[in-house]
Scaffold this motif. Sequence first.
Motif, PDB file in Angstrom:
ATOM      1  N   ILE A 184      48.571  49.718  40.080  1.00 20.33           N
ATOM      2  CA  ILE A 184      48.219  48.702  39.089  1.00 20.33           C
ATOM      3  C   ILE A 184      48.846  49.082  37.755  1.00 20.33           C
ATOM      4  CG2 ILE A 184      46.357  47.585  37.797  1.00 20.33           C
ATOM      5  CD1 ILE A 184      44.468  48.369  40.100  1.00 20.33           C
ATOM      6  N   THR A 186      48.315  47.880  33.802  1.00 16.99           N
ATOM      7  CA  THR A 186      47.330  47.097  33.053  1.00 16.99           C
ATOM      8  C   THR A 186      47.365  47.431  31.569  1.00 16.99           C
ATOM      9  OG1 THR A 186      44.975  46.455  32.988  1.00 16.99           O
ATOM     10  CG2 THR A 186      45.455  48.771  33.403  1.00 16.99           C
ATOM     11  N   SER A 196      47.149  42.458  34.075  1.00 16.26           N
ATOM     12  CA  SER A 196      47.554  43.432  35.077  1.00 16.26           C
ATOM     13  C   SER A 196      48.676  42.874  35.950  1.00 16.26           C
ATOM     14  CB  SER A 196      46.367  43.828  35.971  1.00 16.26           C
ATOM     15  OG  SER A 196      45.951  42.733  36.769  1.00 16.26           O
ATOM     16  N   ARG A 197      49.308  43.803  36.671  1.00  8.05           N
ATOM     17  CA  ARG A 197      50.186  43.488  37.793  1.00  8.05           C
ATOM     18  C   ARG A 197      49.844  44.487  38.898  1.00  8.05           C
ATOM     19  NH1 ARG A 197      56.208  43.475  35.651  1.00  8.05           N
ATOM     20  NH2 ARG A 197      56.664  42.657  37.741  1.00  8.05           N
ATOM     21  N   TYR A 198      50.146  44.115  40.150  1.00  9.84           N
ATOM     22  CA  TYR A 198      49.801  44.991  41.267  1.00  9.84           C
ATOM     23  C   TYR A 198      50.954  45.036  42.260  1.00  9.84           C
ATOM     24  CZ  TYR A 198      47.509  46.931  45.380  1.00  9.84           C
ATOM     25  OH  TYR A 198      47.186  47.706  46.467  1.00  9.84           O
ATOM     26  N   VAL A 210      48.001  37.617  42.717  1.00 10.78           N
ATOM     27  CA  VAL A 210      46.682  37.763  42.083  1.00 10.78           C
ATOM     28  C   VAL A 210      45.816  38.591  43.030  1.00 10.78           C
ATOM     29  CG1 VAL A 210      44.780  36.613  40.905  1.00 10.78           C
ATOM     30  CG2 VAL A 210      46.933  35.407  41.193  1.00 10.78           C
ATOM     31  N   SER A 214      41.865  44.598  42.944  1.00 13.31           N
ATOM     32  CA  SER A 214      42.233  45.335  41.727  1.00 13.31           C
ATOM     33  C   SER A 214      41.229  45.078  40.613  1.00 13.31           C
ATOM     34  CB  SER A 214      43.636  44.936  41.257  1.00 13.31           C
ATOM     35  OG  SER A 214      44.618  45.480  42.108  1.00 13.31           O
ATOM     36  N   HIS A 215      40.695  43.864  40.566  1.00 13.36           N
ATOM     37  CA  HIS A 215      39.739  43.538  39.511  1.00 13.36           C
ATOM     38  C   HIS A 215      38.365  44.153  39.781  1.00 13.36           C
ATOM     39  CE1 HIS A 215      43.008  40.843  38.558  1.00 13.36           C
ATOM     40  NE2 HIS A 215      42.488  40.758  37.337  1.00 13.36           N
ATOM     41  N   GLN A 235      46.496  37.923  35.654  1.00  9.46           N
ATOM     42  CA  GLN A 235      47.501  38.709  36.366  1.00  9.46           C
ATOM     43  C   GLN A 235      48.869  38.112  36.067  1.00  9.46           C
ATOM     44  OE1 GLN A 235      46.045  40.348  39.871  1.00  9.46           O
ATOM     45  NE2 GLN A 235      48.019  40.838  40.791  1.00  9.46           N
ATOM     46  N   SER A 237      51.917  38.018  37.317  1.00 10.00           N
ATOM     47  CA  SER A 237      52.965  37.780  38.302  1.00 10.00           C
ATOM     48  C   SER A 237      53.686  36.483  37.966  1.00 10.00           C
ATOM     49  CB  SER A 237      52.357  37.677  39.699  1.00 10.00           C
ATOM     50  OG  SER A 237      51.470  36.557  39.759  1.00 10.00           O
TER      51      SER A 237
END
Length: 272
Positions: A184, A186, A196-198, A210, A214-215, A235, A237
């Motif tokens: 992650i 953030t 954030s991004r994942y 999304v 992660s959240h 998120q 993305s």
Amino acid sequence: MDNEITLPIWQVDAFSSKIFGGNPAAVVALSGTWLPDSLMQAIAAENNLSETAFVRLGEYPVPLRWFTPRCEVPLCGHATLATIAVMHQVLGHVETGSTTEIASASGILRVRANRKNYVLDFPSRPTVPTGTPKAQLECVLDCEISEVWESVDRYVCVFGSEAEVRDVNVNVSQASTLPLPGLIATAIGSDCDFVSRYFAPAKGVLEDPVTGTSHCTLAPFWGRRFGKTQLRARQLSDRGGEIHCSLVDDRVRLTGECRIYLQGSITVPVLG
């Protein structure tokens, strides 16, 4: 043919109020027992979405499993949201205003179906210090990181600004060899509480649009720092998505909308 089976399937844009937004998930409905794991994995690989959910109808709590293109995962937010949306909006198995219990590898999950959105009730996934050197993760992300933590199966890399999170460029081959499969990025958001991004290339997901799970980590992480129990998250993305997060004891409630994009059937060989 005798060695084939036809199954209903839907594709749903989760954590989005519009088609082409949020995170697309496939939902495959089953009657009776699970398909062989190898067949569910093959279907997920063929769909090539972040997750494909398999749900057994007619049972309660509702049995649910999730597969990426490469492996089964123990918890998935957006594909759970997508599953309940199909049961609510298409199949009529879920009433507006009701809460559905789901039997999963992560225990009992709950989803409330409102008129316009859905609320996931998931376990919190707190952060702990990581033993992976920050310099190693900076090589993977090709940038400086302010802090590094970890949670269950992913690293939490904290940046100084939203712009830095947007500019992250992951080295896929290096990321795939990290001890934990997910990563992650953030930071505090410019017009929300946090962004954030994942990334999870080891799971066959280069970047997830999304990510509900992660959240379950980020909401308590940022909630402690802000001293808040209600947080707005975004998120970053290409598709983007927005999640309202609520902290209740050791649970995280994630609210989002869903749009059903596709419905049809698949015919697949019966694998052993």
